[in-house]
Design a protein around this motif. Structure first.
Motif, PDB file in Angstrom:
ATOM      1  N   UNK A 466     -26.585  62.483  -7.750  1.00  0.00           N
ATOM      2  CA  UNK A 466     -25.303  63.182  -7.763  1.00  0.00           C
ATOM      3  C   UNK A 466     -24.749  63.301  -8.787  1.00  0.00           C
ATOM      4  N   UNK A 467     -24.245  62.013  -9.330  1.00  0.00           N
ATOM      5  CA  UNK A 467     -23.906  62.090 -11.156  1.00  0.00           C
ATOM      6  C   UNK A 467     -24.616  62.432 -12.029  1.00  0.00           C
ATOM      7  N   UNK A 468     -26.396  62.374 -11.444  1.00  0.00           N
ATOM      8  CA  UNK A 468     -27.084  63.510 -12.634  1.00  0.00           C
ATOM      9  C   UNK A 468     -26.701  64.544 -12.538  1.00  0.00           C
ATOM     10  N   UNK A 469     -26.923  65.217 -12.204  1.00  0.00           N
ATOM     11  CA  UNK A 469     -26.424  66.582 -11.609  1.00  0.00           C
ATOM     12  C   UNK A 469     -24.630  66.623 -12.779  1.00  0.00           C
ATOM     13  N   UNK A 470     -24.247  65.792 -12.159  1.00  0.00           N
ATOM     14  CA  UNK A 470     -22.624  66.789 -12.757  1.00  0.00           C
ATOM     15  C   UNK A 470     -22.655  65.881 -13.864  1.00  0.00           C
ATOM     16  N   UNK A 471     -23.445  64.941 -14.715  1.00  0.00           N
ATOM     17  CA  UNK A 471     -23.580  64.810 -16.465  1.00  0.00           C
ATOM     18  C   UNK A 471     -24.318  65.778 -16.524  1.00  0.00           C
ATOM     19  N   UNK A 472     -25.397  66.365 -15.934  1.00  0.00           N
ATOM     20  CA  UNK A 472     -25.872  66.988 -16.943  1.00  0.00           C
ATOM     21  C   UNK A 472     -25.697  69.381 -17.126  1.00  0.00           C
ATOM     22  N   UNK A 473     -24.036  69.073 -16.347  1.00  0.00           N
ATOM     23  CA  UNK A 473     -23.591  69.804 -15.698  1.00  0.00           C
ATOM     24  C   UNK A 473     -22.421  70.164 -16.903  1.00  0.00           C
TER      25      UNK A 473
END
Length: 505
Positions: A466-473
């Motif tokens: 979840x965090x990785x998706x947010x970070x890359x966005x």
């Protein structure tokens, strides 16, 4: 800055209060936890005075400090050991500025630095990162610092930016100067800065003055807080010079040692804290001798050696000692820049890190430091993790929700609604329910309180995903306004002049 809900505005209007919500305020509805029994704080402070009077503090003789202390009536030995009498130190503690404002790059918003607010920042000076493409651990670079700064700029509960990581390949005086410029270009938020060389600090002041529009404007609206880290009871020339330069330039200062109980300080909590306070008081006194009324605040952290391994940072000792330091500083009426929340010993962002980060940041709910400066720092401060930063940003939002406390007034008690509904009714269709149903909720980015609206697409993935998706966005979409061309050109010129003069010398 966070905004008030309609129900919050209605409640304030009902009370006759119209001021906006203060996102950093931790003071008021809830009370801090104070671990010391009555009288213990005064005894710690008295022990610090005894150390200053009888043991003394080393101040490099190749600096202005011995002259300043001698003029104040202190005993100065030939080897630089200064015995600070109680009257001189008490006078300094009485005159030190107890609050200041730290302004953003645009001079439009500020952080109130005092003992009633808590602010969250990423940091500090890590030397490794996990490569986002390969996942491998490697030495950090200037590009990594720029990325950390831009991501921090995008996060709503990150209030300012410190030096998240070093440019390891250029870890010299020129690299230090570059770090300030990198942060200034990649965020509009206020800054914290620290450096080994006093010359780097002088150049940072020049660059900040260029951004602000002159040294007078910088003193009126400080852009950055300078962090200065002497050894316990021992001030080197670079640290002395930075304290004096900052006090005279109007740059706010956090000055404090990083003792290791059992190595550089006594192994007991009380002994380590007393020595840390003595180091703080010495730095604060120096600041007042340089310019009375300056904002130079002692901020020693307290750490302890693990006897079995020689490592530092045992969670229980460090957390309790940090709460003690915050209590002592509250009683002195000064802010505490010792928030350990946001850092952990885990070597990667894993289950261990999540536990330790959660515990550390929840401790900040009770201790109420002025700043938590280590968000994103893992592996005992060696490695920076952007995933950890995003997680800490979410937890900072939880703390701010908790610090709002519980309103107990006519609107919140809802007695008229209860009378209208009666003992057999329900509250589903009431305007009161609609107006208040999302009040004081933790607006989490990653966790369950927002189910099903936010979590429906995330429920089957673990926290890291979840965090990785947010970070890359954020990395793909967030942009920071560039500095005006004239200011950017002046910063380049300042760095070039320093490089030329440094080479010539």
């Amino acid at each position: 800055m966070r905004h008030e809900s309609a129900s919050q505005r209605k409640r304030r209007a009902h009370k006759g209060v119209t001021r906006p919500t203060d996102p950093g305020l931790h003071f008021g509805p809830t009370a801090p936890y104070e671990p010391l029994e009555r009288g213990a704080s005064a005894r710690l402070i008295d022990a610090a005075f005894t150390l200053l009077e009888q043991t003394g503090v080393v101040f490099d003789t190749d600096s202005e400090a011995p002259e300043l202390f001698a003029a104040a009536g202190c005993t100065v030995a030939a080897d630089g050991v200064v015995k600070l009498d109680r009257k001189t130190v008490e006078s300094a503690l009485a005159s030190v500025a107890r609050q200041t404002r730290l302004w953003d790059r645009n001079s439009s918003h500020y952080l109130q630095l005092d003992n009633q607010h808590t602010w969250f920042l990423p940091g500090m000076t890590c030397i490794k990162v996990f490569d986002l493409a390969s996942g491998e651990l490697r030495a950090s670079t200037a590009a990594d610092l720029a990325m950390i700064t831009r991501v921090a700029d995008a996060l709503p509960n990150i209030d300012g930016v410190c030096i998240g990581c070093k440019d390891v390949e250029h870890s010299d005086i020129h690299g230090e100067i570059a770090e300030f410029a990198i942060m200034a270009r990649n965020t509009t938020k206020p800054l914290e800065y620290l450096c080994e060389h006093a010359e780097s600090f002088g150049v940072a002041i020049e660059m900040a003055a260029a951004i602000r529009g002159g040294r007078g404007a910088l003193a009126e609206k400080p852009y950055f807080l300078q962090i200065i880290t002497p050894l316990p009871l021992n001030y080197a020339k670079t640290h002395i010079d930075q304290v004096i330069m900052a006090a005279r330039a109007g740059v706010p200062v956090s000055v404090g040692t990083l003792p290791i109980g059992g190595a550089s300080s006594p192994i007991t909590a009380a002994g380590c804290i007393a020595q840390s306070l003595a180091t703080d008081f010495a730095g604060m006194t120096l600041g007042q001798l340089a310019r009375r009324g300056s904002f130079v605040i002692g901020s020693s952290d307290v750490c302890f050696m693990e006897p079995a391994t020689g490592g530092i940072g045992n969670f229980g000792q460090t957390s309790l000692s940090d709460m003690v330091m915050c209590q002592v500083r509250r009683e002195l009426g000064i802010p505490s820049f010792t928030g350990i929340g946001g850092q952990c010993a885990a070597r990667s962002f894993n289950q261990d890190a999540v536990w330790e980060l959660s515990s550390n940041l929840m401790q900040a709910f009770y201790s109420r430091p002025a700043t938590c400066d280590y968000l994103g720092s893992i592996d005992e401060g060696m490695t920076y993790s952007l995933h950890s930063l995003l997680f800490c940003n979410d937890l900072a939002g939880l703390l701010r929700t908790l610090w709002q406390g519980v309103a107990v007034d006519d609107v919140a008690l809802a007695l008229s609604e209860a009378q209208a509904v009666g003992p057999r009714g329900n509250y589903l269709a009431l305007d009161h329910t609609a107006s208040h149903c999302r009040e004081q909720l933790w607006q989490t980015r990653y966790f369950g309180p927002n189910l099903p609206t936010r979590m429906s697409s995330l429920a089957d993935r673990d926290l890291y995903a979840r965090i990785d998706e947010d970070l890359r966005s954020i990395i793909d979409t967030h942009t920071v306004p560039e500095l005006p061309a004239a200011v950017l050109a002046e910063i380049v010129a300042i760095r070039a002049r320093f490089a030329a003069s440094f080479t010539a010398s």
